[in-house]
Design an enzyme around this catalytic site. Sequence first.
Site, mmCIF file in Angstrom:
data_model
loop_
_atom_site.group_PDB
_atom_site.id
_atom_site.type_symbol
_atom_site.label_atom_id
_atom_site.label_comp_id
_atom_site.label_asym_id
_atom_site.label_seq_id
_atom_site.Cartn_x
_atom_site.Cartn_y
_atom_site.Cartn_z
ATOM 1 N N ASN A 197 12.495 6.064 28.602
ATOM 2 C CA ASN A 197 12.396 5.283 29.832
ATOM 3 C C ASN A 197 13.701 4.539 30.085
ATOM 4 O OD1 ASN A 197 9.639 6.015 29.951
ATOM 5 N ND2 ASN A 197 9.078 4.320 28.615
ATOM 6 N N HIS A 205 11.296 7.972 22.486
ATOM 7 C CA HIS A 205 9.970 7.988 21.862
ATOM 8 C C HIS A 205 9.662 9.402 21.384
ATOM 9 C CE1 HIS A 205 8.392 4.134 23.701
ATOM 10 N NE2 HIS A 205 9.336 4.404 24.577
ATOM 11 N N HIS A 221 16.397 4.028 23.732
ATOM 12 C CA HIS A 221 15.553 4.576 22.674
ATOM 13 C C HIS A 221 14.803 5.808 23.167
ATOM 14 C CE1 HIS A 221 13.228 1.564 24.891
ATOM 15 N NE2 HIS A 221 12.169 2.325 24.684
ATOM 16 N N GLN A 259 10.780 0.932 31.244
ATOM 17 C CA GLN A 259 11.530 0.467 30.067
ATOM 18 C C GLN A 259 11.256 -1.020 29.859
ATOM 19 O OE1 GLN A 259 15.818 1.008 30.252
ATOM 20 N NE2 GLN A 259 16.062 0.610 28.058
ATOM 21 N N ASP A 319 6.941 2.945 16.072
ATOM 22 C CA ASP A 319 6.668 2.040 17.193
ATOM 23 C C ASP A 319 5.498 1.148 16.807
ATOM 24 O OD1 ASP A 319 7.104 2.265 20.606
ATOM 25 O OD2 ASP A 319 5.468 1.069 19.785
ATOM 26 N N ILE A 320 5.630 -0.126 17.104
ATOM 27 C CA ILE A 320 4.609 -1.105 16.736
ATOM 28 C C ILE A 320 3.274 -0.793 17.420
ATOM 29 C CG2 ILE A 320 5.047 -2.837 18.559
ATOM 30 C CD1 ILE A 320 4.754 -3.678 14.852
HETATM 31 P P1 5GP Z 1 9.785 1.189 26.369
HETATM 32 O O1 5GP Z 1 8.569 0.717 27.111
HETATM 33 O O2 5GP Z 1 10.954 0.244 26.570
HETATM 34 O O3 5GP Z 1 10.139 2.627 26.608
HETATM 35 O O4 5GP Z 1 9.376 1.156 24.841
HETATM 36 C C1 5GP Z 1 9.535 0.059 24.023
HETATM 37 C C2 5GP Z 1 8.680 0.293 22.818
HETATM 38 O O5 5GP Z 1 9.099 -0.609 21.810
HETATM 39 C C3 5GP Z 1 7.189 0.045 23.049
HETATM 40 O O6 5GP Z 1 6.473 1.244 22.796
HETATM 41 C C4 5GP Z 1 6.840 -1.064 22.057
HETATM 42 O O7 5GP Z 1 5.604 -0.860 21.432
HETATM 43 C C5 5GP Z 1 7.986 -0.985 21.063
HETATM 44 N N1 5GP Z 1 8.316 -2.260 20.449
HETATM 45 C C6 5GP Z 1 8.557 -3.440 21.090
HETATM 46 N N2 5GP Z 1 8.857 -4.400 20.197
HETATM 47 C C7 5GP Z 1 8.815 -3.820 18.976
HETATM 48 C C8 5GP Z 1 9.021 -4.302 17.636
HETATM 49 O O8 5GP Z 1 9.327 -5.476 17.405
HETATM 50 N N3 5GP Z 1 8.888 -3.413 16.621
HETATM 51 C C9 5GP Z 1 8.568 -2.108 16.851
HETATM 52 N N4 5GP Z 1 8.460 -1.319 15.790
HETATM 53 N N5 5GP Z 1 8.352 -1.616 18.089
HETATM 54 C C10 5GP Z 1 8.480 -2.466 19.127
#
Ligand code: 5GP
Length: 132
Positions: free
Chosen positions: A84, A99, A97, A91, A28-29
Amino acid sequence: MCVFCRIVKGEIPSYQIYEDQDFLAFLDISQATIGHTLIIPKQHFENIFVLEEDLAGKLMEVVLKISKKLKEALGIEAMNLLNNNGELAGQSVNHFHIHLIPRYENDGLLLKFSTNQLSNEEFQNLLEKIRL
Ligand code: 5GP
Ligand code: ZN
């Protein structure tokens, strides 16, 4: 095309730790903690409500494989799995996805459940609605 589909296609770079025919895992970035990893199906499914069932079974095997690798390689004893679904749940990328978040002493990450006091009747009513 969504950001994770673009990662699958290689249009956006990522630090990939696992790939097979159906799944991709990458860092994760935002690295909520060190080693914070995302596992995604390569095919675009928006969330858990539309994820294909046989894929979900295979996905869990990948989750286990990567969890064990993180445990061994990072020397961790604790990890949160998080998924999420929907904006209300936090989300932000609408491609299913999971985590994997390794936990460390004093890592500063706060995941706290609030509590709701339900009466016996409320529990029973809830059960009637959701029991399978
Ligand atoms: P969510 O909030 O949808 O559960 O998680 C999305 C996750 O994707 C976040 O933790 C965010 O840091 C990660 N993310 C978003 N864009 C990118 C990207 O371009 N590359 C990577 N490696 N992670 C990303
Ligand atoms: Zn996608």
